[in-house]
Enzyme design. Sequence first.
Site, short mmCIF file in Angstrom:
data_model
loop_
_atom_site.label_atom_id
_atom_site.label_comp_id
_atom_site.label_asym_id
_atom_site.label_seq_id
_atom_site.Cartn_x
_atom_site.Cartn_y
_atom_site.Cartn_z
N PRO A 25 0.81 -1.20 0.00
CA PRO A 25 0.00 0.00 0.00
C PRO A 25 0.84 1.25 0.00
O PRO A 25 1.78 1.37 0.77
CB PRO A 25 -0.77 -0.12 1.31
CG PRO A 25 0.08 -1.02 2.17
CD PRO A 25 1.20 -1.53 1.36
N GLU A 26 0.45 2.15 -0.85
CA GLU A 26 1.04 3.48 -0.84
C GLU A 26 -0.04 4.43 -0.31
O GLU A 26 -1.08 3.96 0.15
CB GLU A 26 1.52 3.87 -2.24
CG GLU A 26 2.49 2.85 -2.82
CD GLU A 26 3.02 3.20 -4.20
OE1 GLU A 26 3.08 4.41 -4.52
OE2 GLU A 26 3.36 2.29 -4.96
N ARG A 33 3.34 -11.50 3.90
CA ARG A 33 4.80 -11.50 4.05
C ARG A 33 5.31 -11.10 5.43
O ARG A 33 6.53 -11.09 5.65
CB ARG A 33 5.41 -10.60 2.96
CG ARG A 33 5.29 -11.25 1.58
CD ARG A 33 5.81 -10.35 0.48
NE ARG A 33 7.25 -10.26 0.50
CZ ARG A 33 7.95 -9.51 -0.36
NH1 ARG A 33 7.32 -8.79 -1.27
NH2 ARG A 33 9.25 -9.48 -0.30
N ARG A 38 18.79 19.10 -3.42
CA ARG A 38 19.17 17.70 -3.55
C ARG A 38 19.72 17.38 -4.93
O ARG A 38 19.23 17.86 -5.95
CB ARG A 38 17.95 16.80 -3.28
CG ARG A 38 17.28 17.08 -1.94
CD ARG A 38 18.13 16.64 -0.78
NE ARG A 38 18.32 15.21 -0.75
CZ ARG A 38 17.53 14.36 -0.09
NH1 ARG A 38 16.51 14.81 0.58
NH2 ARG A 38 17.79 13.08 -0.10
#
Length: 304
Positions: A2-3, A113, A177
């Site tokens: 899930p995001e 998992r 960045r």
Amino acid sequence: MPELPEVETVARDLQHSVAGATIVHAHVSWDRTIRHPQPPERFVAEIEGATILRVSRRAKTVLLHLEDGRVMTVALRMTGALIVAAADADPDPYVRVVFSLADGRQLRYRDVRKFGRIGLWPGGGLRSVGAGRGSRSRKVAEGARRYRIGEVFSGHGPEPLSRTFTVGRLAERLGRRSARLKSLLLDQAFIAGVGNIYADEALWRARLHPLRRADGLADGEVRRLHRAVRQVLREAIANRGSSLRDYVGADGEPGANAERLAVYRRTEQPCLRCGTRIERIVVGQRSTHFCPRCQPLPVASVPS
DNA sequence: ACGCCTACCTGCTTGC
DNA sequence: TGCAAGCAGGTAGGCG
């Protein structure tokens, strides 16, 4: 699994279905699901009798706010799911924690998992559940220090759908960045909630190559990225998330967004804009999908 | 700061 | 058919 859109869907579902419910019993069948330093037995004892006041989301974590001020956090990681089921629903070998509710229903934590983690934090404060690198310097020994509620996710970057996540703010953060765009989008300390699916989708929509360096974007490109990230996430929420395998909402039903993905796992298939074959490369050990024509890589725009 | 590696787990898919 | 390798939505920790 899930995001942000999937976790948001689960949190909204639970807000409708279990806000106000009382947990009368809990059973843990995979101990490591319960975050250290809570021993599972203590967790079970402490959660019994708790009433769920409301349910929300921060980054990719579901927050169940309890009536007494404590907060239960559920990080679903890859295959975690929170599903509301009837007490007599079919047994499921992948359910790791069962919360029995006073009205007879169950809130099941399912996780094939076993990467997901559930925490229970004291009223008025949580220990840090920071996000990787960005929080490293702030990390303290487990249990050594309490953070106040506003600092809980202090290691996480901004919520991309919040009003305070402006183009200017994104431009300022990108400008500091040198990393590749794909890696940065996956960095929870840079921006919270974006994962592998929506990083690829956002870059395709913004027509930006995943290997572009962050501080090399023109103003218009930053604007496209900002818009793309927010659109992709909002649309996925409207479609109740992308179900590729394990993901389901709290109602147990898969989301409808997977079929609308433009590049993710569409290697060799035609680009929806120009028909060029979608390519798959590996960036930061993650599969990355893009259109080599729509998302060109200008010379000297890659991190060295 | 950044990239890369390993680890945590299980199951499905792919290729020989 | 069988079996091993490769792959998966995430993230923590270690190294250079």
